[in-house]
Structure formats: structure tokens, C-alpha cells
Design an enzyme around this catalytic site. Sequence first.
Site, short mmCIF file in Angstrom:
data_model
loop_
_atom_site.label_atom_id
_atom_site.label_comp_id
_atom_site.label_asym_id
_atom_site.label_seq_id
_atom_site.Cartn_x
_atom_site.Cartn_y
_atom_site.Cartn_z
N ASP A 1 68.63 21.24 56.33
CA ASP A 1 70.04 21.13 56.68
C ASP A 1 70.94 21.17 55.44
OD1 ASP A 1 71.85 20.45 59.01
OD2 ASP A 1 72.37 18.77 57.70
N GLU B 1 69.35 26.01 55.34
CA GLU B 1 70.67 26.31 55.89
C GLU B 1 71.63 26.23 54.71
OE1 GLU B 1 74.02 24.84 59.08
OE2 GLU B 1 73.07 23.46 57.69
N ASP C 1 63.36 19.37 61.17
CA ASP C 1 64.68 19.51 60.56
C ASP C 1 64.75 18.46 59.45
OD1 ASP C 1 67.47 20.12 60.24
OD2 ASP C 1 67.49 20.70 62.36
N HIS D 1 72.46 25.66 67.44
CA HIS D 1 73.16 24.56 68.09
C HIS D 1 74.58 24.34 67.55
CE1 HIS D 1 71.68 23.13 64.35
NE2 HIS D 1 72.38 22.03 64.45
N ASP D 2 74.98 25.11 66.55
CA ASP D 2 76.34 24.98 65.98
C ASP D 2 77.24 26.14 66.38
OD1 ASP D 2 75.68 22.68 64.55
OD2 ASP D 2 75.14 23.80 62.73
O1 ISL Z 1 79.07 24.05 62.58
C1 ISL Z 1 79.65 24.34 61.59
C2 ISL Z 1 81.00 24.78 61.60
O2 ISL Z 1 81.55 24.49 62.79
C3 ISL Z 1 79.08 24.33 60.29
O3 ISL Z 1 80.04 24.20 59.29
C4 ISL Z 1 78.09 23.21 60.18
O4 ISL Z 1 78.75 22.02 60.06
C5 ISL Z 1 77.28 23.49 58.97
O5 ISL Z 1 76.63 24.68 59.22
C6 ISL Z 1 76.29 22.39 58.74
O6 ISL Z 1 75.49 22.22 59.87
C7 ISL Z 1 74.41 21.36 59.82
O7 ISL Z 1 74.71 20.10 59.27
C8 ISL Z 1 75.61 19.29 60.00
C9 ISL Z 1 75.27 19.20 61.48
O8 ISL Z 1 76.35 18.64 62.17
C10 ISL Z 1 74.95 20.56 62.07
O9 ISL Z 1 74.57 20.42 63.40
C11 ISL Z 1 73.88 21.14 61.22
O10 ISL Z 1 73.39 22.35 61.73
C12 ISL Z 1 75.58 17.93 59.37
O11 ISL Z 1 74.25 17.48 59.31
#
Ligand code: ISL
Length: 541
Positions: free
Chosen positions: A198, A251, A97, A320-321
Site C-alpha cells: 500500500d 501501489e 496487503d 477497491h478505490d
Molecule cells: O483512492 C484514491 C483516490 O481517491 C487514492 O488516492 C488512494 O487513496 C491511494 O491510491 C492510496 O490507496 C491506498 O491507501 C489508502 C487506502 O484508503 C486505499 O484503499 C488504498 O488502496 C490508505 O491506506
Amino acid sequence: MKQWAKDRVVYQIYPRSFQDSNGDGIGDLPGILQRLPELKDLGVGIIWLSPVYPSPNADNGYDISDYCAINPEYGTMQDMEALLEKARELDIRILMDLVINHTSDEHPWFQKSRAREAGYEDYYIWRPARPDGGLPNNWTSFFAQDCWEYDQVRGEYYLHLFAKKQPDLNYANPRVLQEVEEIMRFWLDKGVAGFRCDVINVLYKTSLEDGEKRPFLRGLEHYLTQPGNHEILQKLHKDVLSQYDCFTVGETVFVTPKQGRELTDEARGELDTVFSFEHMEADQYLVKWLKRKFSVRRFGAALEKWQNALEWNTNYLENHDQPRSVSRFADDGAYWEQSAKMLCTMLLSLRGTPFIYQGEEIGMTNFDYSSIDQLDDVESKNVDALLREKHLPQWLRWKIIRPTSRDNARTPMQWDASANAGFTTGTPWLAVNRNYRRINVEAQRNDPFSVRSYYKEMIRIRSLSQTLRYGSFKLLEATGRLLVYERKYEGRHALVLLNFSARKVRAGYAGQVVIASSGRENYDGVLLPYEGIILNEGVKI
Ligand code: ISL
Ligand code: CA
């Protein structure tokens, strides 16, 4: 894009919740190593590891304090090397990641930057207060806060699009990009096969002017997929990625099909693929906190749009989100098993590289907690605080947070029916779902009719079928309950029929059954509740 990345199935591991090996309640690298043969058996060809770097865990590893080391909670660099070695033996590739929009505020760069140490002054986005004493601008963060935090040491505010312990790096400073290139080379030289990048389309902030008035993510128009962001990705590709046999998936939040095409255009040389989010809106309005009833029509429309928009997709129903797919898009009660298999039929029969999230292959469900006190997620906590400020009563806050919280997908992996689901011999960092005695890997491993065995079979079928891997996608029906699409390749085709309801549904097609989630071998034109079927050379009748 590399052929191997098209042909393999990806499995996402959230290390904290996967497998603990030393009883401290936290998943770790030796735990993952121990489970690799299990993943091999499933048919996994690539693993995406959510962050394993040293981190104060304000956002569970997405706040990194050292990019070229391993979080001691997870093990050592030797453990990481052993994992890579074992994976190589099993012909499994590993994606890391890459979290480069922000670091932890405990990263040495930030410590130096706040102290204005020479060379580091501009590593982050610092601004003084406005003349009237207000914040530098009106932007709001992804985690329901404003975007600025005052730093006593430096006497200025820094920008953070996520939690306040995640200061954004300043990509107007070329030194920052050089640092990132070194980090990427470090891991690629160690033998990783690429990166999941990310929030990779928000790196470049074109201006820091006030954002347009809107209820959430104010300021977005100043940093979402800017020309400067494309330039950054092109440079990372040219200088680093193009030199290795590797694969990237970005992402890309709020990405449009047009932007997706640009970001993955081989001639431009930026990313191999992107994660899009539109199908996640089938049960919500734009942001996850505004839930609406799941709609097959909306889901189908999003699929039709994205399946055809890009040369190659990455497909996911969970990560995981996001909440668990079986709880969200189908039924985790009476039709739990049917639902999980039906969703599997879909995930593995779309055009693009499939991403399975840990536990999805056994049909893990949303958590069964009863209150916010049991949650860990910074996002859930911030949203709770915000709603409290707005005077929402506790029951209403819980009603909003419970189905959406990211912790739904972060409960420990359910391996067996022993204490704590075999995840740990100690106290798990986040409580295990109580349904683990019923839903676990061991109960499913040797049962030919289990959800896991169905995943295994779908992965196998996909690996044998060029039609399912490379075929074009055409949506045929997306009605109240029914989703039907066709995959076509070199004159051959397959039909995928999915029932998203607890009722039998007439779907007038005929053909030879390739696989049916119910296990039947003939199709009579009526789908059973939550059934998924693939028909070879199917026709409408
Ligand atoms: O989970 C989300 C909404 O509830 C998304 O907006 C998420 O914050 C967005 O997809 C970004 O996610 C990624 O970056 C974040 C981290 O917290 C997430 O786990 C990751 O997947 C910040 O690094
Ligand atoms: Ca551990």
C-alpha cells in the site's frame, strides 16, 4: 521476478464485500474459502486479499491495529490457515496487503508512543504546534483534510497523510523498519506468496517543511519517492523478500515511468512491479474529483507509455478505490455486456500480469444509490464535508461524489438472484446494487456467452499464448473510438482491436480471429459497437 507471477492471473478480493458465511452482513474468510473453487474454475492463479487484520475500520482495514492477527469480523487465524491450505491444494497463491505507511491510532505502538513510553516515543511523526499556535506545516492529506491531528495525551500533533485515524509511521526510526520486517516474515513463513504494498512510495518524509502552494496534496514534494524510500525498499528486499519465493507489487501513487523503472530494477532490488495510475486519468484531471469525458486517445497514450516503460507491468482497470470500469470507460446501459467483454479483451491482452477485481468478471457496475447517506467510504465523506465548507449545494456535491466514490466498487459481490445477491442472509454492511437479479455469477456460470465465460476463455487463451503473455506492445491507433495495438513475440504477432463506442467502426485489418467478444468467427473490417477482437497474424488492409 518470479516466472509464476508473470504467467498467472491475479484476482483481488475485498473481503468485506465478497462472501458472508455467518449472516452478520460482513464478508469473511470462510466465505472466501467456500468460493475458492469458483475462482479456480475462472482460471485465477493468485489472489490478492485486501486487509484482513484487526482494524477499527476507519478506512475499512487500511487502518491496522494488529498486523499479525485476523480481524474477528473475518474469522480466526485458523480460518486463515485453512484458506492458505485450500488455496495450496488448488494451486492458488495468496498475496497479503502490506499497509505500512501508517497504522491505526488504536495500534498498541501508537498508544505507547502517545504516552511517550520508552522506546516508542519516535514510532510516529510528532511535532509541537508552531510558535504562533498554527499546525506544524501546511500539508494536506489524500482524504481532503489537513495532515495534522492534535493528541491530548501527548500534547503534540501527529502527521497523517490519510484519515486522522491513520497516523504515519516514522521511517527515520530504524526500529520501525525492524518491526515491519518481522511482520513480513511472519506472513511469508505462514505461506503467503507476497505482498501488494500500500502507498509504498510515500513512506519516507525527507523534511517536514511547508509544501509548495497547490490545490491538493500540498507537501507531496517532501515525501514522494524520496531517496530514503528507495533505501527502505532495498533493505526490505535484501533482509526479507529475497529470502523467499515471493512476489511484490507496489501501489505507487503519482509514479513516473522513470521512477517505476528504478523501483522495479532487479539490480537495485526493491519491488517486482508497480501499479501506475496514468491510464486512470483518461477520464479525470489528476485527481478523481475532477472528471472529464473519457478519451481513447488519452487512454492509449498512457498505455503506450507504460507498456513500454517497464520490463514488466501489472495491469488493472478496477480496484477497491476506483469506480467500475464498465460504467466508467464504456457503457453500463444498452451495451453493458458488449462493453464488459471488450474491456476484458483489453485487460487480458496487455503486456504484464493482469489484475481482475472481484465482480469485474461478471461486469458489475457502479452503485445505484440515490444519496450520500447510503455511503460508507471515509474519503467520500471527507470530500463531502470539504465541499460543504466551500458552500457547494447538495446536488452539486452528489454530482461530484457519485461517479467517483470508492463505494462504487465496494458493493457486495453479486452471486445469485436470491435476497442480497447471495452475499449474506443478514443485512449487508453496504447495500447491494439492485441490478443483482440480472447481473450475478449464477446467471453467468453455465451460460457459454456470458461475461464470466468470456473472462474464462480470455484467461485460457492468454495462458496458451506466449505472444499475449510475453510479446512486445506497439500502439497502432488510438482515435476517437478505436484502440488498436500489436503484440509481437519471436516473429509471431497478434492484433487487438477495440471499439470504445456505440457505433460500428471501420478498422481496416484482416487476420484469423482468435477471439471476438461478439462471438463471431470472421472479421470483415468493421467492428460492432463496443466489440473487442484479437486477430492472429493480422495485417492492415
Ligand atoms: O483512492 C484514491 C483516490 O481517491 C487514492 O488516492 C488512494 O487513496 C491511494 O491510491 C492510496 O490507496 C491506498 O491507501 C489508502 C487506502 O484508503 C486505499 O484503499 C488504498 O488502496 C490508505 O491506506
Ligand atoms: Ca460474516
